[in-house]
Structure formats: C-alpha cells, structure tokens
Design a protein around this motif. Structure first.
Motif, mmCIF file in Angstrom:
data_model
loop_
_atom_site.group_PDB
_atom_site.id
_atom_site.type_symbol
_atom_site.label_atom_id
_atom_site.label_comp_id
_atom_site.label_asym_id
_atom_site.label_seq_id
_atom_site.Cartn_x
_atom_site.Cartn_y
_atom_site.Cartn_z
ATOM 1 N N ALA A 1 38.346 34.796 24.764
ATOM 2 C CA ALA A 1 39.581 35.102 25.492
ATOM 3 C C ALA A 1 39.404 36.346 26.372
ATOM 4 C CB ALA A 1 40.730 35.313 24.519
ATOM 5 N N ALA A 2 38.743 37.355 25.858
ATOM 6 C CA ALA A 2 38.520 38.576 26.642
ATOM 7 C C ALA A 2 37.656 38.288 27.862
ATOM 8 C CB ALA A 2 37.863 39.637 25.769
ATOM 9 N N ALA A 3 36.637 37.470 27.698
ATOM 10 C CA ALA A 3 35.773 37.128 28.832
ATOM 11 C C ALA A 3 36.554 36.347 29.891
ATOM 12 C CB ALA A 3 34.566 36.319 28.356
ATOM 13 N N LEU A 4 37.396 35.420 29.443
ATOM 14 C CA LEU A 4 38.194 34.646 30.396
ATOM 15 C C LEU A 4 39.189 35.528 31.145
ATOM 16 C CD1 LEU A 4 38.915 31.415 28.338
ATOM 17 C CD2 LEU A 4 37.452 31.633 30.336
ATOM 18 N N VAL A 5 39.856 36.418 30.445
ATOM 19 C CA VAL A 5 40.827 37.317 31.085
ATOM 20 C C VAL A 5 40.121 38.239 32.072
ATOM 21 C CG1 VAL A 5 42.400 39.253 30.645
ATOM 22 C CG2 VAL A 5 42.517 37.194 29.237
ATOM 23 N N PHE A 6 38.974 38.759 31.700
ATOM 24 C CA PHE A 6 38.231 39.629 32.609
ATOM 25 C C PHE A 6 37.819 38.872 33.871
ATOM 26 C CE2 PHE A 6 34.189 41.299 34.207
ATOM 27 C CZ PHE A 6 34.584 42.590 34.532
ATOM 28 N N ASN A 7 37.305 37.663 33.710
ATOM 29 C CA ASN A 7 36.908 36.874 34.877
ATOM 30 C C ASN A 7 38.097 36.549 35.768
ATOM 31 O OD1 ASN A 7 34.202 36.870 34.175
ATOM 32 N ND2 ASN A 7 34.356 34.959 33.020
ATOM 33 N N LEU A 8 39.216 36.212 35.158
ATOM 34 C CA LEU A 8 40.423 35.931 35.930
ATOM 35 C C LEU A 8 40.875 37.173 36.691
ATOM 36 C CD1 LEU A 8 42.624 33.876 36.604
ATOM 37 C CD2 LEU A 8 43.876 34.710 34.613
ATOM 38 N N LEU A 9 40.812 38.324 36.075
ATOM 39 C CA LEU A 9 41.178 39.583 36.711
ATOM 40 C C LEU A 9 40.266 39.874 37.907
ATOM 41 C CD1 LEU A 9 43.048 42.055 36.536
ATOM 42 C CD2 LEU A 9 41.309 43.122 35.109
ATOM 43 N N VAL A 10 38.983 39.650 37.741
ATOM 44 C CA VAL A 10 38.035 39.874 38.834
ATOM 45 C C VAL A 10 38.342 38.941 39.991
ATOM 46 C CG1 VAL A 10 35.606 39.614 39.500
ATOM 47 C CG2 VAL A 10 36.195 40.818 37.391
ATOM 48 N N VAL A 11 38.641 37.680 39.718
ATOM 49 C CA VAL A 11 38.946 36.719 40.780
ATOM 50 C C VAL A 11 40.224 37.124 41.517
ATOM 51 C CG1 VAL A 11 39.672 34.332 41.221
ATOM 52 C CG2 VAL A 11 37.711 34.800 39.745
ATOM 53 N N VAL A 12 41.244 37.542 40.794
ATOM 54 C CA VAL A 12 42.506 37.957 41.427
ATOM 55 C C VAL A 12 42.270 39.169 42.322
ATOM 56 C CG1 VAL A 12 44.790 38.951 40.951
ATOM 57 C CG2 VAL A 12 44.004 36.954 39.676
ATOM 58 N N VAL A 13 41.515 40.147 41.844
ATOM 59 C CA VAL A 13 41.227 41.330 42.650
ATOM 60 C C VAL A 13 40.448 40.940 43.901
ATOM 61 C CG1 VAL A 13 39.886 43.473 42.695
ATOM 62 C CG2 VAL A 13 41.390 42.975 40.758
ATOM 63 N N LEU A 14 39.464 40.051 43.767
ATOM 64 C CA LEU A 14 38.693 39.617 44.929
ATOM 65 C C LEU A 14 39.562 38.872 45.937
ATOM 66 C CD1 LEU A 14 35.319 38.508 43.333
ATOM 67 C CD2 LEU A 14 35.732 40.484 44.799
ATOM 68 N N VAL A 15 40.474 38.026 45.453
ATOM 69 C CA VAL A 15 41.374 37.306 46.361
ATOM 70 C C VAL A 15 42.263 38.294 47.103
ATOM 71 C CG1 VAL A 15 43.373 35.744 46.423
ATOM 72 C CG2 VAL A 15 41.338 35.125 45.113
ATOM 73 N N ILE A 16 42.799 39.282 46.403
ATOM 74 C CA ILE A 16 43.640 40.286 47.052
ATOM 75 C C ILE A 16 42.836 41.067 48.090
ATOM 76 C CG2 ILE A 16 44.911 42.444 46.656
ATOM 77 C CD1 ILE A 16 45.868 41.202 44.016
ATOM 78 N N LEU A 17 41.598 41.437 47.756
ATOM 79 C CA LEU A 17 40.760 42.165 48.714
ATOM 80 C C LEU A 17 40.441 41.328 49.945
ATOM 81 C CD1 LEU A 17 38.242 44.037 46.381
ATOM 82 C CD2 LEU A 17 40.074 45.025 47.770
ATOM 83 N N VAL A 18 40.161 40.043 49.771
ATOM 84 C CA VAL A 18 39.868 39.177 50.898
ATOM 85 C C VAL A 18 41.114 39.001 51.761
ATOM 86 C CG1 VAL A 18 39.319 36.787 51.550
ATOM 87 C CG2 VAL A 18 37.934 37.964 49.827
ATOM 88 N N LEU A 19 42.274 38.814 51.153
ATOM 89 C CA LEU A 19 43.519 38.679 51.919
ATOM 90 C C LEU A 19 43.828 39.971 52.676
ATOM 91 C CD1 LEU A 19 45.780 36.701 49.415
ATOM 92 C CD2 LEU A 19 44.715 35.845 51.519
ATOM 93 N N ARG A 20 43.574 41.084 52.060
ATOM 94 C CA ARG A 20 43.809 42.374 52.716
ATOM 95 C C ARG A 20 42.849 42.558 53.880
ATOM 96 N NH1 ARG A 20 44.880 48.130 50.252
ATOM 97 N NH2 ARG A 20 46.326 48.664 51.902
ATOM 98 N N TRP A 21 41.595 42.162 53.674
ATOM 99 C CA TRP A 21 40.578 42.285 54.710
ATOM 100 C C TRP A 21 40.921 41.396 55.907
ATOM 101 C CZ3 TRP A 21 36.014 38.788 55.310
ATOM 102 C CH2 TRP A 21 35.097 39.275 56.257
ATOM 103 N N GLN A 22 41.513 40.219 55.649
ATOM 104 C CA GLN A 22 41.919 39.318 56.700
ATOM 105 C C GLN A 22 43.244 39.746 57.352
ATOM 106 O OE1 GLN A 22 40.177 36.655 57.862
ATOM 107 N NE2 GLN A 22 38.521 37.212 56.451
ATOM 108 N N GLY A 23 43.918 40.707 56.767
ATOM 109 C CA GLY A 23 45.157 41.216 57.316
ATOM 110 C C GLY A 23 46.363 40.382 56.938
ATOM 111 N N LEU A 24 46.253 39.558 55.959
ATOM 112 C CA LEU A 24 47.370 38.704 55.533
ATOM 113 C C LEU A 24 48.267 39.389 54.516
ATOM 114 C CD1 LEU A 24 45.421 35.350 55.232
ATOM 115 C CD2 LEU A 24 46.900 36.085 57.108
ATOM 116 N N VAL A 25 47.799 40.486 53.920
ATOM 117 C CA VAL A 25 48.618 41.196 52.942
ATOM 118 C C VAL A 25 48.808 42.618 53.390
ATOM 119 C CG1 VAL A 25 48.725 42.071 50.580
ATOM 120 C CG2 VAL A 25 47.939 39.755 51.024
#
Length: 124
Positions: free
Chosen positions: A100-124
């Motif tokens: 469960a900890a590994a899954l939550v950590f991976n999910l957290l990393v994916v969410v942070v990466l999505v937010i960073l990509v959206l920010r980089w594209q100027g959508l957020v």
C-alpha cells in the motif's frame, strides 16, 4: 550420544515450523533454508548447517560418533526459538502495508508530475 532418529526428529520439527511460518515445502532442511533465504538471520543458516552435517554423518554408525550432540541441540534450540517468535499474521500485515505504501508513493509521484507538466504547459 545422539542417534540418527533424534536428528531426524529434529529435522522433521524444523521442516514443520518452516512450512507453518514461511509456507516452505521442502524434503530436506538444507533445501528449506535455501527457500527461506534472507528472511532469517545468517546465524540461523549456520546453525542449520550444523544439523545438516549431523544428518549427513548420521547414516554411518562410526561417523555418528563425530557428531557433537551439544552443538546439535544448541543449534536446534536456537532455530526453534527464532521460528516460534515469527508471527505469520504480522508478516502478512507488513507485506500489505508495504504494498500500500509503494502504491501511494507512486500515485503521489504521478500526480506531482502531472501538475508539473500542466504548469509547464501553462494550463494551470
């Protein structure tokens, strides 16, 4: 002096504990310890080697005289003491929590990466 039957009884007890605590199905103690692997300390592997060597010498009456009965009993007692302290339910809970900890950590990393990509594209 130890007899071959004593050593075989000790080996059977250890194989029973290995099956109960780790689900290891093996016909010999050396095979069981290999399957258990790093889930037990190295000193237990050394103690199991004492029992395996006694079992090997146990087939011959004159070689059986070389077996140190005190060392065999000490090795057996130490392995049994350690294996009996293992809580199977706690091991399962620990494995589930680690998953469960590994899954939550991976999910957290994916969410942070999505937010960073959206920010980089100027959508957020």
């Amino acid at each position: 002096m130890m007899t071959t039957q004593d050593i075989q009884a000790k080996e059977a007890r250890l194989l029973e504990l290995a099956k109960e605590k780790f689900g290891v199905r093996a016909k010999t103690l050396s095979r069981a310890m290999k399957k258990i692997g790093r889930r037990v300390p190295a000193r237990l592997h050394r103690q199991a080697d004492v029992l395996v060597e006694a079992q090997r010498l146990g087939g011959h009456p004159k070689l059986m005289m070389q077996v140190d009965g005190v060392a065999v009993i000490k090795a057996f007692d130490e392995i049994v003491a350690h294996l009996e302290t293992i809580d199977v339910a706690d091991r399962r809970k620990g494995a589930l929590l680690n998953l469960a900890a590994a899954l939550v950590f991976n999910l957290l990393v994916v969410v942070v990466l999505v937010i960073l990509v959206l920010r980089w594209q100027g959508l957020v």
